[in-house]
Write a protein that holds these residues in place. Structure first.
Motif, PDB file in Angstrom:
ATOM      1  N   ARG A  49      53.556  -4.947 -85.249  1.00 44.34           N
ATOM      2  CA  ARG A  49      54.695  -4.573 -84.411  1.00 44.34           C
ATOM      3  C   ARG A  49      55.961  -4.258 -85.200  1.00 44.34           C
ATOM      4  O   ARG A  49      56.816  -3.499 -84.740  1.00 44.34           O
ATOM      5  N   TYR A  50      56.119  -4.826 -86.393  1.00 42.05           N
ATOM      6  CA  TYR A  50      57.317  -4.565 -87.194  1.00 42.05           C
ATOM      7  C   TYR A  50      57.072  -3.547 -88.306  1.00 42.05           C
ATOM      8  O   TYR A  50      57.912  -3.379 -89.189  1.00 42.05           O
ATOM      9  N   ARG A  73      62.655  -0.088 -89.638  1.00 47.71           N
ATOM     10  CA  ARG A  73      63.413  -0.940 -88.711  1.00 47.71           C
ATOM     11  C   ARG A  73      64.665  -0.169 -88.298  1.00 47.71           C
ATOM     12  O   ARG A  73      65.652  -0.106 -89.020  1.00 47.71           O
ATOM     13  N   ASN A 127      68.265  -3.832 -85.256  1.00 46.08           N
ATOM     14  CA  ASN A 127      67.953  -5.252 -85.143  1.00 46.08           C
ATOM     15  C   ASN A 127      69.016  -5.897 -84.255  1.00 46.08           C
ATOM     16  O   ASN A 127      70.117  -6.204 -84.707  1.00 46.08           O
ATOM     17  N   GLN A 154      68.399  -8.683 -82.442  1.00 42.73           N
ATOM     18  CA  GLN A 154      67.914 -10.008 -82.076  1.00 42.73           C
ATOM     19  C   GLN A 154      68.993 -11.081 -82.143  1.00 42.73           C
ATOM     20  O   GLN A 154      68.860 -12.130 -81.521  1.00 42.73           O
ATOM     21  N   HIS A 214      60.926  -4.580 -75.034  1.00 47.74           N
ATOM     22  CA  HIS A 214      60.351  -4.925 -76.331  1.00 47.74           C
ATOM     23  C   HIS A 214      60.827  -3.996 -77.442  1.00 47.74           C
ATOM     24  O   HIS A 214      60.935  -4.415 -78.601  1.00 47.74           O
ATOM     25  N   TRP A 256      64.084  -5.376 -78.572  1.00 49.24           N
ATOM     26  CA  TRP A 256      63.934  -6.591 -79.370  1.00 49.24           C
ATOM     27  C   TRP A 256      63.371  -6.306 -80.756  1.00 49.24           C
ATOM     28  O   TRP A 256      63.862  -6.833 -81.757  1.00 49.24           O
ATOM     29  N   ILE A 257      62.352  -5.471 -80.841  1.00 47.10           N
ATOM     30  CA  ILE A 257      61.649  -5.252 -82.112  1.00 47.10           C
ATOM     31  C   ILE A 257      62.334  -4.180 -82.951  1.00 47.10           C
ATOM     32  O   ILE A 257      62.570  -4.372 -84.148  1.00 47.10           O
ATOM     33  N   SER A 259      61.393  -1.322 -84.257  1.00 40.96           N
ATOM     34  CA  SER A 259      60.695  -0.628 -85.348  1.00 40.96           C
ATOM     35  C   SER A 259      60.183   0.731 -84.887  1.00 40.96           C
ATOM     36  O   SER A 259      59.965   0.963 -83.698  1.00 40.96           O
ATOM     37  N   MET A 310      56.984   0.405 -83.075  1.00 40.74           N
ATOM     38  CA  MET A 310      57.160   0.034 -81.676  1.00 40.74           C
ATOM     39  C   MET A 310      57.462   1.262 -80.827  1.00 40.74           C
ATOM     40  O   MET A 310      56.955   1.396 -79.703  1.00 40.74           O
ATOM     41  N   HIS A 323      54.376 -17.166 -76.843  1.00 43.92           N
ATOM     42  CA  HIS A 323      54.987 -16.293 -77.848  1.00 43.92           C
ATOM     43  C   HIS A 323      55.128 -16.981 -79.208  1.00 43.92           C
ATOM     44  O   HIS A 323      55.173 -16.309 -80.236  1.00 43.92           O
TER      45      HIS A 323
END
Length: 247
Positions: free
Chosen positions: A68-69, A73, A76, A78, A142, A145-146, A148, A151, A227
């Motif tokens: 997923r990453y 990137r 970010n 998060q 998602h 959040w991720i 990438s 993603m 998770h």
């Protein structure tokens, strides 16, 4: 500056291919359903369909968790205040659309004879294709959040498949139900709340609160708890024979 991780081209390409295989099995199986049920029966076809679609979905999920990453990137977020509850709220709402209470759960494993029905109540009043809405919401939460590139490729594949399923589903329903489906289509919308806002539909809140929704709520809680095991699950997939083959 963007952070480069993993092999962007390889893992993204593999995910596209896995999603394509899943889409062919899932949408192809839906297209074959009418003819297959005539030949071998509804229960037998459901079991064959499940035996193909469920493993393909498990492979897609496993590969996603492991990669997923990957790639670039792009952002970010998060650490942004409020991001965690925002992602979870969006995800919970997405599950209410992805797994609407219109499903007869006993038909999934063919305990009861699977049937195709026209639904015009409950969440269908909000959108005629709730799964597509749910998938888009899940991808949005998602992706935030991720962040990438892998993603984004995954989201593009998932959303693309569900948009195709909107067209394909309407086409199959029209062929099966004829004028009854045209009536349903005229009274509902694909875009959430569009039919409600323009007066073609009216929300009946009691229809949205059913026992199945409690199961979905519990499932969201289970997924939240699970998770913490995603890193371990991703590593397990990477070191499995299938994971090594795909890598």
């Amino acid at each position: 500056m963007a952070e480069v991780t993993g092999d962007l081209h390889h893992s993204s390409l593999v995910m596209v291919l896995l999603l394509l295989v899943f889409a062919i099995i899932h949408s192809g199986g839906a297209a074959l359903r009418s003819r297959a049920e005539v030949r071998i029966g509804a229960r037998a076809w459901r079991l064959i369909f499940a035996a193909l679609s469920i493993p393909s979905a498990v492979v897609v999920i496993g590969y996603f968790l492991a990669h997923r990453y990957d790639g670039i990137r792009l952002w970010n977020l998060q650490g942004v205040p409020g991001m965690v509850p925002a992602v979870w709220i969006m995800t919970a709402i997405s599950f209410l659309f992805l797994y609407p209470a219109t499903y007869n759960l006993l038909e999934i494993p063919a305990v009861l004879k699977p049937q195709v029905r026209l639904y015009a109540t409950g969440i269908i009043r909000i959108s005629r294709h709730p799964q597509a809405v749910g998938q888009i919401l899940w991808c949005l939460s998602h992706a935030l959040w991720i962040g990438s590139s892998f993603m984004l490729v995954t989201c593009a594949g998932l959303i693309g498949h569900h948009l195709f399923a909107v067209w394909h589903g309407d086409r199959r329903q029209k062929a099966r139900f004829g004028d009854a489906f045209e009536t349903l289509r005229s009274e509902t919308s694909v875009v959430p709340f569009a039919a409600v806002l323009d007066g073609r539909q009216q929300l009946i809140w009691e229809e949205l609160f059913r026992p199945a929704q409690l199961g979905i709520t519990i499932a969201v809680g289970v997924f939240w708890w699970a998770h913490r095991y995603i890193p371990a699950g991703g590593m397990a997939f990477l070191h499995s024979r299938l994971g090594e083959l795909l890598n």
